[in-house]
Design a protein around this motif. Structure first.
Motif, PDB file in Angstrom:
ATOM      1  N   ARG A   1      56.473  14.806  46.624  1.00 13.06           N
ATOM      2  CA  ARG A   1      56.811  14.755  45.292  1.00 13.06           C
ATOM      3  C   ARG A   1      57.600  14.128  45.373  1.00 13.06           C
ATOM      4  NH1 ARG A   1      57.425  19.873  46.884  1.00 13.06           N
ATOM      5  NH2 ARG A   1      59.781  19.314  48.115  1.00 13.06           N
ATOM      6  N   THR A   2      58.443  13.554  45.863  1.00 13.65           N
ATOM      7  CA  THR A   2      59.099  12.433  45.435  1.00 13.65           C
ATOM      8  C   THR A   2      58.297  11.341  44.406  1.00 13.65           C
ATOM      9  OG1 THR A   2      59.561  11.420  47.689  1.00 13.65           O
ATOM     10  CG2 THR A   2      60.980  13.173  46.013  1.00 13.65           C
TER      11      THR A   2
ATOM     12  N   TRP B   1      54.907  11.370  44.458  1.00 13.84           N
ATOM     13  CA  TRP B   1      54.848  11.606  42.742  1.00 13.84           C
ATOM     14  C   TRP B   1      55.622  10.809  41.380  1.00 13.84           C
ATOM     15  CZ3 TRP B   1      54.820  15.779  40.200  1.00 13.84           C
ATOM     16  CH2 TRP B   1      54.064  16.137  38.252  1.00 13.84           C
ATOM     17  N   ARG B   2      57.194  11.132  41.404  1.00 14.87           N
ATOM     18  CA  ARG B   2      57.627  11.549  40.516  1.00 14.87           C
ATOM     19  C   ARG B   2      58.123   9.786  40.494  1.00 14.87           C
ATOM     20  NH1 ARG B   2      60.745  17.356  42.052  1.00 14.87           N
ATOM     21  NH2 ARG B   2      58.456  18.240  41.297  1.00 14.87           N
ATOM     22  N   GLY B   3      58.424   9.221  41.844  1.00 19.35           N
ATOM     23  CA  GLY B   3      58.750   7.964  41.114  1.00 19.35           C
ATOM     24  C   GLY B   3      61.000   8.114  41.843  1.00 19.35           C
ATOM     25  N   GLU B   4      60.881   8.654  42.401  1.00 17.89           N
ATOM     26  CA  GLU B   4      61.785   8.771  43.109  1.00 17.89           C
ATOM     27  C   GLU B   4      62.389   8.698  44.645  1.00 17.89           C
ATOM     28  OE1 GLU B   4      62.679  13.547  42.332  1.00 17.89           O
ATOM     29  OE2 GLU B   4      62.633  12.954  40.358  1.00 17.89           O
TER      30      GLU B   4
END
Length: 81
Positions: A72-73, A75-78
């Motif tokens: 998830r991170t 994919w979000r760039g986090e």
């Protein structure tokens, strides 16, 4: 689990599959994730033509959640928490 010598012929597909498993294991480890049963799926090479598949195996719920959080991170760039 699948890293032992099964007497397979070596070639582009098998070498690439084993290389892919090693790369994936290293990438997962960088995020603190271990999938103990990750490996090359032997029955896939019995098909004609052979189809190199990576068996990700089973993991517990904590590992699955950690993997989901990293994905998830990413994919979000986090940065993972």
């Amino acid at each position: 689990m699948y890293d032992h010598d099964l007497g397979w012929e070596t070639g582009p597909d098998t070498d690439d599959a084993h290389s892919c498993v090693a790369d994936l294991r290293t990438a997962l480890s960088a995020h603190g994730i271990t999938l103990p049963s990750i490996g090359v799926d032997p029955p896939a090479f019995a098909a004609s033509p052979s189809l190199a598949l990576v068996a990700l195996g089973n993991c517990n719920i904590a590992t699955a959640r950690k993997l989901a959080a990293v994905l998830r991170t990413a994919w979000r760039g986090e940065t993972p928490s």
